[in-house]
Design an enzyme around this catalytic site. Structure first.
Site, PDB file in Angstrom:
ATOM      1  N   LYS A  34      44.263  42.732  47.548  1.00  0.00           N
ATOM      2  CA  LYS A  34      44.460  42.207  48.900  1.00  0.00           C
ATOM      3  C   LYS A  34      45.021  40.787  48.917  1.00  0.00           C
ATOM      4  O   LYS A  34      45.649  40.377  49.880  1.00  0.00           O
ATOM      5  CB  LYS A  34      43.180  42.312  49.718  1.00  0.00           C
ATOM      6  CG  LYS A  34      42.069  41.388  49.351  1.00  0.00           C
ATOM      7  CD  LYS A  34      40.913  41.675  50.297  1.00  0.00           C
ATOM      8  CE  LYS A  34      40.012  40.497  50.434  1.00  0.00           C
ATOM      9  NZ  LYS A  34      38.880  40.765  51.288  1.00  0.00           N
ATOM     10  N   GLY A  39      44.061  38.864  39.542  1.00  0.00           N
ATOM     11  CA  GLY A  39      43.046  38.246  38.671  1.00  0.00           C
ATOM     12  C   GLY A  39      41.654  38.177  39.282  1.00  0.00           C
ATOM     13  O   GLY A  39      40.696  37.859  38.591  1.00  0.00           O
ATOM     14  N   SER A 147      32.840  41.283  43.853  1.00  0.00           N
ATOM     15  CA  SER A 147      31.707  40.727  44.591  1.00  0.00           C
ATOM     16  C   SER A 147      32.113  39.464  45.343  1.00  0.00           C
ATOM     17  O   SER A 147      33.194  38.909  45.105  1.00  0.00           O
ATOM     18  CB  SER A 147      30.589  40.378  43.602  1.00  0.00           C
ATOM     19  OG  SER A 147      31.044  39.381  42.704  1.00  0.00           O
ATOM     20  N   VAL A 185      23.309  30.462  36.648  1.00  0.00           N
ATOM     21  CA  VAL A 185      24.481  30.007  35.888  1.00  0.00           C
ATOM     22  C   VAL A 185      25.453  29.193  36.743  1.00  0.00           C
ATOM     23  O   VAL A 185      25.825  28.064  36.391  1.00  0.00           O
ATOM     24  CB  VAL A 185      25.231  31.226  35.302  1.00  0.00           C
ATOM     25  CG1 VAL A 185      26.434  30.772  34.504  1.00  0.00           C
ATOM     26  CG2 VAL A 185      24.309  32.052  34.439  1.00  0.00           C
ATOM     27  N   GLY A 187      25.206  27.700  39.734  1.00  0.00           N
ATOM     28  CA  GLY A 187      24.668  26.454  40.281  1.00  0.00           C
ATOM     29  C   GLY A 187      24.577  25.367  39.221  1.00  0.00           C
ATOM     30  O   GLY A 187      24.907  24.208  39.479  1.00  0.00           O
ATOM     31  N   LEU A 321      29.472  40.049  35.133  1.00  0.00           N
ATOM     32  CA  LEU A 321      30.189  39.270  34.132  1.00  0.00           C
ATOM     33  C   LEU A 321      31.587  39.841  33.942  1.00  0.00           C
ATOM     34  O   LEU A 321      31.771  41.072  33.962  1.00  0.00           O
ATOM     35  CB  LEU A 321      29.455  39.327  32.790  1.00  0.00           C
ATOM     36  CG  LEU A 321      28.102  38.620  32.721  1.00  0.00           C
ATOM     37  CD1 LEU A 321      27.383  38.970  31.428  1.00  0.00           C
ATOM     38  CD2 LEU A 321      28.278  37.107  32.839  1.00  0.00           C
ATOM     39  N   HIS A 446      31.053  25.124   5.848  1.00  0.00           N
ATOM     40  CA  HIS A 446      30.363  23.842   6.009  1.00  0.00           C
ATOM     41  C   HIS A 446      31.401  22.748   6.219  1.00  0.00           C
ATOM     42  O   HIS A 446      32.405  22.715   5.505  1.00  0.00           O
ATOM     43  CB  HIS A 446      29.549  23.525   4.759  1.00  0.00           C
ATOM     44  CG  HIS A 446      28.946  22.152   4.796  1.00  0.00           C
ATOM     45  ND1 HIS A 446      27.828  21.850   5.557  1.00  0.00           N
ATOM     46  CD2 HIS A 446      29.333  20.989   4.201  1.00  0.00           C
ATOM     47  CE1 HIS A 446      27.550  20.572   5.411  1.00  0.00           C
ATOM     48  NE2 HIS A 446      28.442  20.012   4.605  1.00  0.00           N
TER      49      HIS A 446
HETATM   50  C1  LIG Z   1      32.125  30.180  39.947  1.00  0.00           C
HETATM   51  C2  LIG Z   1      32.042  31.406  39.100  1.00  0.00           C
HETATM   52  C3  LIG Z   1      32.078  31.293  37.729  1.00  0.00           C
HETATM   53  C4  LIG Z   1      32.013  32.420  36.925  1.00  0.00           C
HETATM   54  N1  LIG Z   1      32.061  32.256  35.577  1.00  0.00           N
HETATM   55  C5  LIG Z   1      31.996  33.339  34.779  1.00  0.00           C
HETATM   56  C6  LIG Z   1      32.102  33.199  33.375  1.00  0.00           C
HETATM   57  O1  LIG Z   1      32.237  32.097  32.858  1.00  0.00           O
HETATM   58  N2  LIG Z   1      32.049  34.312  32.613  1.00  0.00           N
HETATM   59  C7  LIG Z   1      31.881  35.557  33.163  1.00  0.00           C
HETATM   60  O2  LIG Z   1      31.831  36.545  32.426  1.00  0.00           O
HETATM   61  N3  LIG Z   1      31.803  35.732  34.496  1.00  0.00           N
HETATM   62  C8  LIG Z   1      31.856  34.646  35.312  1.00  0.00           C
HETATM   63  N4  LIG Z   1      31.820  34.817  36.664  1.00  0.00           N
HETATM   64  C9  LIG Z   1      31.673  36.190  37.196  1.00  0.00           C
HETATM   65  C10 LIG Z   1      33.014  36.915  37.173  1.00  0.00           C
HETATM   66  O3  LIG Z   1      33.944  36.188  37.918  1.00  0.00           O
HETATM   67  C11 LIG Z   1      32.862  38.320  37.720  1.00  0.00           C
HETATM   68  O4  LIG Z   1      31.835  38.993  37.016  1.00  0.00           O
HETATM   69  C12 LIG Z   1      34.145  39.116  37.578  1.00  0.00           C
HETATM   70  O5  LIG Z   1      35.201  38.490  38.260  1.00  0.00           O
HETATM   71  C13 LIG Z   1      33.973  40.534  38.110  1.00  0.00           C
HETATM   72  O6  LIG Z   1      35.161  41.221  37.953  1.00  0.00           O
HETATM   73  P1  LIG Z   1      35.544  42.450  38.882  1.00  0.00           P
HETATM   74  O7  LIG Z   1      36.831  42.965  38.331  1.00  0.00           O
HETATM   75  O8  LIG Z   1      34.417  43.392  39.002  1.00  0.00           O
HETATM   76  O9  LIG Z   1      35.753  41.863  40.354  1.00  0.00           O
HETATM   77  P2  LIG Z   1      36.496  40.561  40.967  1.00  0.00           P
HETATM   78  O10 LIG Z   1      36.906  39.620  39.906  1.00  0.00           O
HETATM   79  O11 LIG Z   1      35.593  40.093  42.016  1.00  0.00           O
HETATM   80  O12 LIG Z   1      37.804  41.187  41.579  1.00  0.00           O
HETATM   81  C14 LIG Z   1      37.792  42.054  42.657  1.00  0.00           C
HETATM   82  C15 LIG Z   1      39.143  42.011  43.338  1.00  0.00           C
HETATM   83  O13 LIG Z   1      39.208  43.094  44.261  1.00  0.00           O
HETATM   84  C16 LIG Z   1      39.928  42.660  45.414  1.00  0.00           C
HETATM   85  N5  LIG Z   1      39.578  43.547  46.528  1.00  0.00           N
HETATM   86  C17 LIG Z   1      38.359  43.718  47.081  1.00  0.00           C
HETATM   87  N6  LIG Z   1      38.411  44.679  48.043  1.00  0.00           N
HETATM   88  C18 LIG Z   1      39.702  45.104  48.085  1.00  0.00           C
HETATM   89  C19 LIG Z   1      40.386  46.084  48.847  1.00  0.00           C
HETATM   90  N7  LIG Z   1      39.741  46.848  49.735  1.00  0.00           N
HETATM   91  N8  LIG Z   1      41.704  46.241  48.624  1.00  0.00           N
HETATM   92  C20 LIG Z   1      42.362  45.498  47.707  1.00  0.00           C
HETATM   93  N9  LIG Z   1      41.766  44.570  46.950  1.00  0.00           N
HETATM   94  C21 LIG Z   1      40.440  44.377  47.127  1.00  0.00           C
HETATM   95  C22 LIG Z   1      39.431  41.234  45.586  1.00  0.00           C
HETATM   96  O14 LIG Z   1      40.336  40.494  46.398  1.00  0.00           O
HETATM   97  C23 LIG Z   1      39.384  40.741  44.145  1.00  0.00           C
HETATM   98  O15 LIG Z   1      40.604  40.171  43.779  1.00  0.00           O
HETATM   99  C24 LIG Z   1      31.903  33.706  37.506  1.00  0.00           C
HETATM  100  C25 LIG Z   1      31.903  33.843  38.894  1.00  0.00           C
HETATM  101  C26 LIG Z   1      31.964  32.704  39.683  1.00  0.00           C
HETATM  102  C27 LIG Z   1      31.970  32.863  41.164  1.00  0.00           C
END
Ligand SMILES: Cc1cc2nc3c(=O)[nH]c(=O)nc-3n(C[C@H](O)[C@H](O)[C@H](O)COP(=O)(O)OP(=O)(O)OC[C@H]3O[C@@H](n4cnc5c(N)ncnc54)[C@H](O)[C@@H]3O)c2cc1C
Length: 468
Positions: A34, A39, A147, A185, A187, A321, A446
């Site tokens: 969307k 990414g 999420s 994590v 916060g 994650l 080392h």
């Molecule tokens: C501040 C922060 C730091 C983080 N740091 C880490 C870290 O260091 N290491 C780690 O492992 N995890 C970290 N995370 C968690 C990590 O970002 C998530 O676990 C990961 O992004 C989940 O991946 P995902 O593919 O499930 O979903 P997301 O990365 O959330 O991607 C989902 C995508 O789906 C799209 N979408 C949703 N609904 C629709 C729709 N109906 N049509 C089209 N597109 C849609 C969204 O726009 C989004 O781009 C962090 C998260 C945050 C917020």
């Protein structure tokens, strides 16, 4: 109408990896996102930008506090340029998201920019950003919609001063006092960024320890290290109201004894977890069922109750994650190609990118006790390492838990410099079902921090660490 073998909804680390693996396996693949950049949370407002801010603020802290001791004198005052810090962060994000676009092109994956929603189990409607609609036909669909930050029912997120992690990565000024609700994590990572930049930071946590899902020893050590950095912790505090008054945010909480405590700051970061995101997806039209926590319900093969629809990543059960989402993306692609992949969820490492870094894989002591498994503990302090003293990063330890009778490694828990990278040794060892003695007998270069892993394994084997 264009037809695909697979349509992936969402381009986060789960979705884009699933799409690449499907394309590698010869499937005609589409990905629907969307937002205009690919990414997902991870690349745009999560893992990557937060690490960019952690690194920048770490450099600043080093320059202010440690350079002189290293013999580096900087004439004049060292100042933070927050605007530049955020511009650099955005540059890293842009480069990384463009990299995903390149990978989509390279793998001949069709990218649709728009909101995907089910018309039925095989038709997906895409409401494009240019106002047009298009429907595609997908034999299989992978839901990877991720999420969004969650909040507490009584909190109004104004996104200016009562903010989530997304806004915390874009602030225009350094807060004077940032109140962080939630000692998990996100916060702690963002709290540490602003503490280093000069904010007063108060963490309010409902549980009696920070990072409550990790081994208690890590919680204790991280809190000790962050207290040295002057972060204030308020554990066992139940937040009951958050009120914005002009430039002030007033947070009220009840402490352990039920006494009301008031916190006044200029920013409040609400980091109480994340909720699965399915808004606008119209899963009902496809007949996909949710679980009782509002996540998409899947079986062990990540298949929903509708056989041609799968779900992965933050939108389903398990740790939120990026690398867990990636493994699941690969797994579904391989299932669709007729293979028999498997994920060992016990071996998904968890990392906190504060400094010292915290990382863990496998079972915690609490889990082993609860399961009634007899175990041995080998622990080694970072400060006993030559490498740690050379770089002046001496906080932390490595702890290895091994089965009391077989010596098999059951958990590796570490806190200290570079632990985010060091934990992969624990994952590798456990993947191959190594014993503590196997690790103890491997040569570790080392001087490195990895010697702490060897020493902890020696300690677990029969209490024969060499350097303590
Ligand atoms: C501040 C922060 C730091 C983080 N740091 C880490 C870290 O260091 N290491 C780690 O492992 N995890 C970290 N995370 C968690 C990590 O970002 C998530 O676990 C990961 O992004 C989940 O991946 P995902 O593919 O499930 O979903 P997301 O990365 O959330 O991607 C989902 C995508 O789906 C799209 N979408 C949703 N609904 C629709 C729709 N109906 N049509 C089209 N597109 C849609 C969204 O726009 C989004 O781009 C962090 C998260 C945050 C917020």
């Amino acid at each position: 109408m264009t037809e695909y073998d697979v349509a992936v909804i969402g381009s986060g680390p789960g979705g884009y990896v699933a799409a690449i693996r499907c394309a590698q396996l010869g499937m005609k693949t589409a990905i629907i996102e969307k937002y205009s950049t690919l990414g997902g949370t991870c690349l745009n407002v999560g893992c990557i930008p937060s690490k960019a801010m952690l690194d920048s603020s770490h450099h600043y802290e080093d320059a202010v506090k440690h350079f002189q001791e290293h013999g580096i004198d900087i004439p004049g005052e060292i100042k933070v340029n927050l605007k530049q810090m955020i511009t650099r962060k955005q540059g890293v994000v842009d480069m990384t998201t463009k990299g995903i676009q390149f990978l989509m092109d390279k793998n001949k994956i069709d990218v649709y920019e728009g909101v995907g929603s089910f018309k039925d189990a095989t038709h997906i409607d895409i409401a494009k950003s240019d106002g047009k609609n298009e429907t595609i036909l997908a034999k299989n669909t992978i839901i990877a919609t991720g999420s969004k930050p969650s909040t507490l029912p009584f909190i109004t997120l104004d996104k200016e001063r009562v903010i989530t992690s997304t806004e915390a990565l874009e602030l225009k000024e350094i807060p004077k006092h940032m109140i962080v609700i939630g000692g998990g994590v996100i916060g702690l990572e963002l709290g540490q960024v602003y503490k280093r930049l000069g904010s007063e930071v108060s963490v309010i946590e409902y549980m009696d320890r920070i990072i409550p899902t990790m081994d208690a020893g890590l919680s204790k050590e991280l809190m000790k290290a962050m207290k040295k950095q002057k972060v204030k912790f308020n554990l066992s505090h139940k937040v009951k109201s958050v009120e914005r008054k002009g430039k002030e945010v007033i947070v009220k909480a009840d402490d352990k004894k039920g006494n009301e405590v008031t916190f006044t700051g200029d920013y409040c970061l609400v980091s109480v977890g994340r909720r699965p995101y399915t808004d606008g997806l119209n899963v009902e039209a496809a007949g996909v069922q949710m679980d009782d926590r509002g996540k998409i319900a899947v079986n062990d093969h990540l298949q929903t109750n509708v056989p041609n629809i799968y779900a992965i990543g933050d939108v389903i059960r398990g740790a939120m994650l990026a690398h867990k989402a990636e493994e699941e993306g690969t797994m579904v692609a391989e299932i669709l190609a007729g293979q028999k992949p498997h994920i060992d969820y016990n071996l998904i490492p968890g990392v906190v990118y504060t400094w010292p870094e915290v990382a863990a894989v496998g079972k915690t002591e609490e889990q082993l006790k609860e399961a009634g498994i007899a175990y041995k503990v080998g622990q080694f302090p970072m400060r006993a390492l030559g490498r740690a003293r050379a770089s002046m990063d001496v906080d932390g330890f490595v702890k290895i838990l091994a089965d009391a009778s077989t010596d098999e490694v059951l958990g590796v828990h570490m806190i200290g410099a570079r632990c985010a990278d060091l934990i992969s040794e624990g994952v590798t060892a456990m993947e191959f079902r190594a014993s503590a003695e196997d690790i103890a007998r491997m040569s570790h270069a080392h001087p490195t921090y990895s010697e702490a892993v060897k020493e902890a394994a020696l300690a677990a084997t029969d209490d024969r660490a060499l350097h303590v």
